[in-house]
Write an enzyme that holds these catalytic residues in place. Structure first.
Site, PDB file in Angstrom:
ATOM      1  N   LYS A   1      -3.449  -0.554 -12.336  1.00 20.78           N
ATOM      2  CA  LYS A   1      -2.668  -1.753 -12.068  1.00 20.78           C
ATOM      3  C   LYS A   1      -3.236  -2.962 -12.820  1.00 20.78           C
ATOM      4  O   LYS A   1      -2.487  -3.821 -13.293  1.00 20.78           O
ATOM      5  CB  LYS A   1      -2.621  -2.033 -10.567  1.00 20.78           C
TER       6      LYS A   1
ATOM      7  N   THR B   1      -1.571  -5.757  -7.313  1.00 21.05           N
ATOM      8  CA  THR B   1      -2.210  -5.317  -6.067  1.00 21.05           C
ATOM      9  C   THR B   1      -3.556  -5.975  -5.820  1.00 21.05           C
ATOM     10  O   THR B   1      -4.267  -6.375  -6.768  1.00 21.05           O
ATOM     11  CB  THR B   1      -2.398  -3.789  -6.103  1.00 21.05           C
TER      12      THR B   1
ATOM     13  N   TYR C   1      -6.215   3.891  -9.232  1.00 21.56           N
ATOM     14  CA  TYR C   1      -5.015   3.109  -8.955  1.00 21.56           C
ATOM     15  C   TYR C   1      -5.234   1.641  -9.299  1.00 21.56           C
ATOM     16  O   TYR C   1      -4.440   1.024 -10.023  1.00 21.56           O
ATOM     17  CB  TYR C   1      -4.612   3.268  -7.491  1.00 21.56           C
TER      18      TYR C   1
ATOM     19  N   GLY D   1      12.238   2.136  -3.230  1.00 17.55           N
ATOM     20  CA  GLY D   1      11.060   1.839  -2.426  1.00 17.55           C
ATOM     21  C   GLY D   1      11.281   0.688  -1.456  1.00 17.55           C
ATOM     22  O   GLY D   1      12.364   0.105  -1.372  1.00 17.55           O
ATOM     23  N   GLN D   2      10.226   0.353  -0.728  1.00 16.07           N
ATOM     24  CA  GLN D   2      10.317  -0.718   0.264  1.00 16.07           C
ATOM     25  C   GLN D   2      10.714  -2.049  -0.381  1.00 16.07           C
ATOM     26  O   GLN D   2      11.624  -2.744   0.099  1.00 16.07           O
ATOM     27  CB  GLN D   2       8.977  -0.899   0.972  1.00 16.07           C
ATOM     28  N   LEU D   3      10.037  -2.402  -1.460  1.00 17.49           N
ATOM     29  CA  LEU D   3      10.293  -3.690  -2.095  1.00 17.49           C
ATOM     30  C   LEU D   3      11.653  -3.696  -2.780  1.00 17.49           C
ATOM     31  O   LEU D   3      12.401  -4.683  -2.679  1.00 17.49           O
ATOM     32  CB  LEU D   3       9.186  -4.011  -3.092  1.00 17.49           C
TER      33      LEU D   3
ATOM     34  N   ALA E   1       5.803   1.433  -9.084  1.00  9.41           N
ATOM     35  CA  ALA E   1       4.399   1.742  -9.345  1.00  9.41           C
ATOM     36  C   ALA E   1       4.085   3.158  -8.894  1.00  9.41           C
ATOM     37  O   ALA E   1       4.797   3.733  -8.064  1.00  9.41           O
ATOM     38  CB  ALA E   1       3.473   0.765  -8.626  1.00  9.41           C
ATOM     39  N   TYR E   2       3.023   3.693  -9.448  1.00 11.42           N
ATOM     40  CA  TYR E   2       2.415   4.929  -8.953  1.00 11.42           C
ATOM     41  C   TYR E   2       1.460   4.496  -7.859  1.00 11.42           C
ATOM     42  O   TYR E   2       0.406   3.917  -8.128  1.00 11.42           O
ATOM     43  CB  TYR E   2       1.682   5.629 -10.092  1.00 11.42           C
TER      44      TYR E   2
END
Length: 299
Positions: free
Chosen positions: A134, A106, A130, A11-13, A65-66
């Protein structure tokens, strides 16, 4: 060598954490869905316990994460498995190994009805599956291991993966006008800047047993709306020869989605500045770096 396990490697992170220049003696080991099933808590515990290259991990950063916010409304079992039960397993495994855990959370844990920035001790009340899942992950980490840091973030963007900047550039290349929601407010977050903050925290946790623990916020500084973000993307893109369509502000009610979104996602940074000396830069400067990578430096 100190090995840091990073989940969400594709992913991005995860990509940004792998690219980050870590201090000498540190090495990132990334993991993604192909090699670790985050719905399998036993596999998570075994992965942490196994370490890397014959050595135990020094810390874990759980950035996976989803994140399919609308899909989660109907796929809540998977969302809760990945976003709540997986962090519980990481917390248990890290506690058993006596290593710190950095858990990424988040802005969606908040209801979005506050004026001004959300602070770390403000009351949580997620509006969708979501956000609730989280929050479940946060609770699991807090109760699962004392050596933890939870970092809430928002509106993550980068030159890789799927995100708002890349969507705007793609769609904006084909349309003279784009309609973008203008009544949801927050601050964009560069994955590169977030990775640097998480690395600072992880290294401090590894090297000092008295490093601050608890919950913190990180995003880039400054407030905007999605429409304001789009306008700045196209303003800066035009300087680089990119698309510059007009942005038509619309209300959230004009763009209905299965999951409700918080109207205010702005995060306060006082806690992370005080504990770790991390002072986020303005989101416009972070955007400029991303556009340099995507479109090139302005002439």
């Amino acid at each position: 060598m100190r090995y840091i396990l990073v989940t969400g490697g594709g992913g991005q992170l995860g990509t940004a954490l792998a690219k980050h220049v870590w201090p000498d003696g540190y090495h990132v080991v990334t993991s993604d869905a192909a090699d670790l099933d985050l719905t399998d808590t036993a596999a998570i515990v075994a992965r942490v316990a196994a370490g890397h290259d014959g050595q135990p991990f020094a810390a874990v950063i759980n950035g996976a994460a989803y994140t399919a916010v609308d899909k989660a409304e109907d796929d809540l079992v998977t969302a809760w498995a990945v976003n709540a039960l997986a962090p519980a397993a990481f917390a248990a495994a890290c506690r058993a190994a006596d290593i710190p855990l950095v858990q990424v959370s988040t802005d969606y844990v908040f209801p979005g009805d506050k004026d001004g920035a959300w602070e770390v001790n403000d009351a949580v009340a997620p509006l969708n599956v979501y956000g609730a899942s989280k929050l479940g992950g946060e609770l699991a980490v807090r109760t699962g291991t004392p050596r933890h840091v939870i970092v809430r973030t928002a509106w993550v963007v980068s030159a890789t993966g799927h995100n708002f900047i890349k969507t705007m550039l793609r769609v904006g290349a084909d349309r003279p006008t784009l309609s973008v929601v203008a009544d949801q407010h927050g601050s964009p977050t560069s994955a590169t800047d977030l990775a640097a903050a998480l690395a600072t925290i992880a290294v401090r946790l590894v090297e000092r047993t008295d490093a601050p623990v608890g919950t913190f916020h990180f995003s880039n500084a400054g407030a905007t709306s999605w429409a304001g973000f789009a306008e700045e993307i196209f303003r800066q893109a035009a300087l680089r020869g990119g698309p510059a369509p007009a942005v038509q502000p619309i209300a959230t009610a004009d763009y209905p989605t299965p999951a409700r979104r918080p109207m205010n996602s702005l995060l306060g940074h006082s806690a992370i500045e005080r504990a770790y000396g991390i002072r986020p830069r303005d989101w416009q400067a972070a955007l400029s770096d991303i556009l340099d990578e995507l479109l090139g430096v302005p002439a």
